[in-house]
Each structure stands twice: as structure tokens, then as C-alpha cells.
Design a protein around this motif. Sequence first.
Motif, short mmCIF file in Angstrom:
data_model
loop_
_atom_site.label_atom_id
_atom_site.label_comp_id
_atom_site.label_asym_id
_atom_site.label_seq_id
_atom_site.Cartn_x
_atom_site.Cartn_y
_atom_site.Cartn_z
N ILE A 68 0.73 -1.11 -0.09
CA ILE A 68 -0.05 0.23 0.02
C ILE A 68 1.00 1.38 -0.10
O ILE A 68 0.93 2.08 -0.68
CB ILE A 68 -0.95 0.01 1.19
N ALA A 69 1.67 1.45 0.91
CA ALA A 69 2.63 2.46 1.30
C ALA A 69 3.99 2.57 0.04
O ALA A 69 4.45 3.65 0.14
CB ALA A 69 3.20 2.76 2.49
N GLY A 70 4.20 1.50 -0.61
CA GLY A 70 5.18 1.59 -1.58
C GLY A 70 5.43 2.79 -2.52
O GLY A 70 6.40 3.25 -2.58
N PRO A 71 4.25 3.33 -3.13
CA PRO A 71 4.44 4.43 -4.05
C PRO A 71 5.06 5.68 -3.35
O PRO A 71 5.60 6.41 -3.93
CB PRO A 71 2.80 4.56 -4.52
N ALA A 72 4.99 5.80 -2.16
CA ALA A 72 5.48 6.95 -1.17
C ALA A 72 6.82 6.58 -0.78
O ALA A 72 7.58 7.71 -0.88
CB ALA A 72 4.50 7.26 -0.22
N ILE A 73 6.93 5.51 -0.13
CA ILE A 73 8.16 5.43 0.65
C ILE A 73 9.19 4.71 -0.27
O ILE A 73 10.28 5.06 -0.18
CB ILE A 73 7.82 4.23 1.72
N GLY A 74 8.76 3.85 -1.23
CA GLY A 74 9.92 3.34 -2.05
C GLY A 74 10.73 4.35 -2.98
O GLY A 74 11.94 4.29 -2.82
N PRO A 75 10.26 5.29 -3.68
CA PRO A 75 11.10 6.35 -4.26
C PRO A 75 11.98 6.91 -3.44
O PRO A 75 13.09 7.48 -3.66
CB PRO A 75 10.02 7.39 -4.93
N MET A 76 11.40 7.31 -1.90
CA MET A 76 12.28 8.10 -1.14
C MET A 76 13.48 7.21 -0.69
O MET A 76 14.67 7.61 -0.58
CB MET A 76 11.78 8.30 0.06
N ILE A 77 13.60 5.80 -0.41
CA ILE A 77 14.46 4.71 -0.30
C ILE A 77 15.47 4.91 -1.48
O ILE A 77 16.68 4.77 -1.31
CB ILE A 77 13.81 3.45 0.27
N ALA A 78 14.79 4.81 -2.61
CA ALA A 78 15.43 4.74 -3.89
C ALA A 78 16.52 6.04 -3.96
O ALA A 78 17.76 6.05 -4.20
CB ALA A 78 14.64 4.38 -5.10
N LEU A 79 15.99 7.17 -3.63
CA LEU A 79 16.75 8.43 -3.75
C LEU A 79 17.82 8.45 -2.57
O LEU A 79 18.93 9.09 -2.92
CB LEU A 79 15.46 9.62 -3.91
N GLU A 80 17.42 7.78 -1.61
CA GLU A 80 18.44 7.69 -0.65
C GLU A 80 19.79 7.17 -1.17
O GLU A 80 21.14 7.43 -0.92
CB GLU A 80 18.12 7.28 0.56
N VAL A 81 19.48 6.08 -1.88
CA VAL A 81 20.63 5.23 -2.48
C VAL A 81 21.51 6.15 -3.83
O VAL A 81 22.56 6.16 -3.62
CB VAL A 81 20.19 3.90 -3.29
N LEU A 82 20.63 6.66 -4.27
CA LEU A 82 21.21 7.32 -5.73
C LEU A 82 21.72 8.86 -5.31
O LEU A 82 22.85 9.18 -5.72
CB LEU A 82 19.96 7.59 -6.82
N THR A 83 21.25 9.32 -4.34
CA THR A 83 21.92 10.73 -4.03
C THR A 83 22.91 10.68 -2.87
O THR A 83 23.98 11.50 -2.85
CB THR A 83 20.96 11.86 -3.37
N SER A 84 22.62 9.92 -1.84
CA SER A 84 23.72 9.75 -0.79
C SER A 84 24.62 9.00 -0.70
O SER A 84 25.84 8.86 -0.56
CB SER A 84 22.86 9.86 0.46
#
Length: 297
Positions: free
Chosen positions: A88-104
Motif C-alpha cells: 500500500i505505502a510503496g508508492p510513497a516510501i519506495g522512491p524515497m529509499i531509492a533516492l537515498e541510494v542514488l543521491t547519498s
Amino acid sequence: MKLDPAIVARVQFAFTVSFHIIFPTISIGLAIFLAIVEGLWLKTKERIYLQIYRFWLGIFAMSFGVGVVSGIVLSFEFGLGFARFAEIAGPAIGPMIALEVLTSFFLEAGFLGIMLFGLHRVGPTLHFLATCMVALGTLLSESWILSANSWMQTPDGFSYQNGNLTVTNWLKVVDNPSWLYRLPHMLAAAYITGSFLVAGVGAWYLLRGKHEEFGRRTVALGTAFATILIAGQVFIGDILYGTMLKDQPSKMQAAEGFWEEHSQSPAPYYWIIAPIRLISTTLCPGHPLSWQYLADS
């Protein structure tokens, strides 16, 4: 006794996350400490700062590596142990975790090699830049993770219809109502952890009567940072308490063991909070949550 596999999986998650949080907290605190120490070395040219930097650099690298590996395990446990919530929450939480990997994470990993092996290859100025970039990477990493965690506490910027969650405003998802309070609170906690770790190791050397100049300087640096940070953390924590009292009253009541709905004074400071069991009660007007409480005798 037959154990529910879901409960066992969530117990495993609790163990993993309890182990994992130790290492990111240390690496976040040490990253900014290393940047400050290297800056002091470049400014003063005192060799003791370079010795301090080299000593803690290896510990930082170890902490960073263990944190990354245990964090990867957590990524799998999110979906396996909390499958319905993740769906259910994947569309909101998933991209933020992915951006954590990509940016930081990529920023940290890219400059970590220069930190570890480039001091006498790229020059002190560029090496100092690499150290600062790694410290910035840890800050970005915590920002994204705290944004995802805060969204779970105070969700915003989405619509929920027919069992599907759709993001309507990414800015509100990232900058949700509690993020700007939780982020400095966690950052200060990480910096305090790093400060006491540094001071504690320095104190151990002083007690052993070895490397006393190293010990005195690290104790001085660690306690100085901790003194300032603790004073600030008291105010940050109080502000965060106010937001949680507004957004999650049941959570604060459970944390403080204070269950009076109508009280003329705030919750008192308890030295000991007895374990509780649950009986039905309404926590606050408009929130018919079925929390229950009964102090064990």
C-alpha cells in the motif's frame, strides 16, 4: 508451541533494525567529526590532528560498511515482514529509499575511496573536499530515511481510494508535518553518539597512560561537541514532543505512562514507569482509538 511466521519475521526485523541503527548513527557522527578534525589539521598544521583523523578513519570505514550490509538486509525485510503495508505505502516510501541510494550512498561510496587511500595522492585540499562530501552524504542519507519514517508517522500529500495509494504532491510527502522536527533530533543524537564515542576512547587512553596527547585532545573535542549538542537536543526534543502530542497523542501517552485525558498540568516526570496492560478508553476527542491501560500491581 506453534509460532506465527509473520510474528517470527517481525521479531527478526526488530533484531536487525536494532543492530543496524548502531552503525549508521556512529558513521554519521564520525563523518562530521572527521571533517572538523581534518579542517583543524589544515588550518593549524598540528600533526596530532592528522593522527586523530587517521585513527578514526578506519573505525568510520568499518562502521559504514557494516551499516550498509545490514541496511540491505532491512530492505528485504520491509517487504517480507510487512508485505501488505509495503504494497500500500510503496508508492510513497519506495522512491524515497531509492533516492537515498542514488543521491547519498553513491556520493559517500564515491568519495570514501579518496578518504581511505588518497591523502598522499590527491593533495590535502582535495582530500578535505572528499571528507566533506562523505559527511554531506551521511546528512543526505539520514534526511531521506527520516523523511520516509516521518511520513509513516504523519502522512501527507497522497490520496487513498479503493485500496490504492496515489501520491498527489511529492513536496508534501517529503516535507511532511513532522520531518523538519525529527531530522534535527536524529542528527543531534548521531552527533552526540559520535562525540561520546570519541571522548570515551580518549579517556580510555588517558586511564591507561598511553598516547596521552592523543587522549587529551580527543577527550577535549568530544566533550566540547557533546556539551553544545546536548544543550540543543533538550530544546529540539521538547519541540518534537509538542508535535507528537498533537499528531500522535496515543504514542506519547504510551511512552510516558500518563493516561489522564483531562489534566490541568502536563505529564509529570516519572523516574519509573510500570508495565501496562490494555483496557478500552478513548485517548482524545475525535480519535476513538481503543487503547487500554491498567497498571500492574
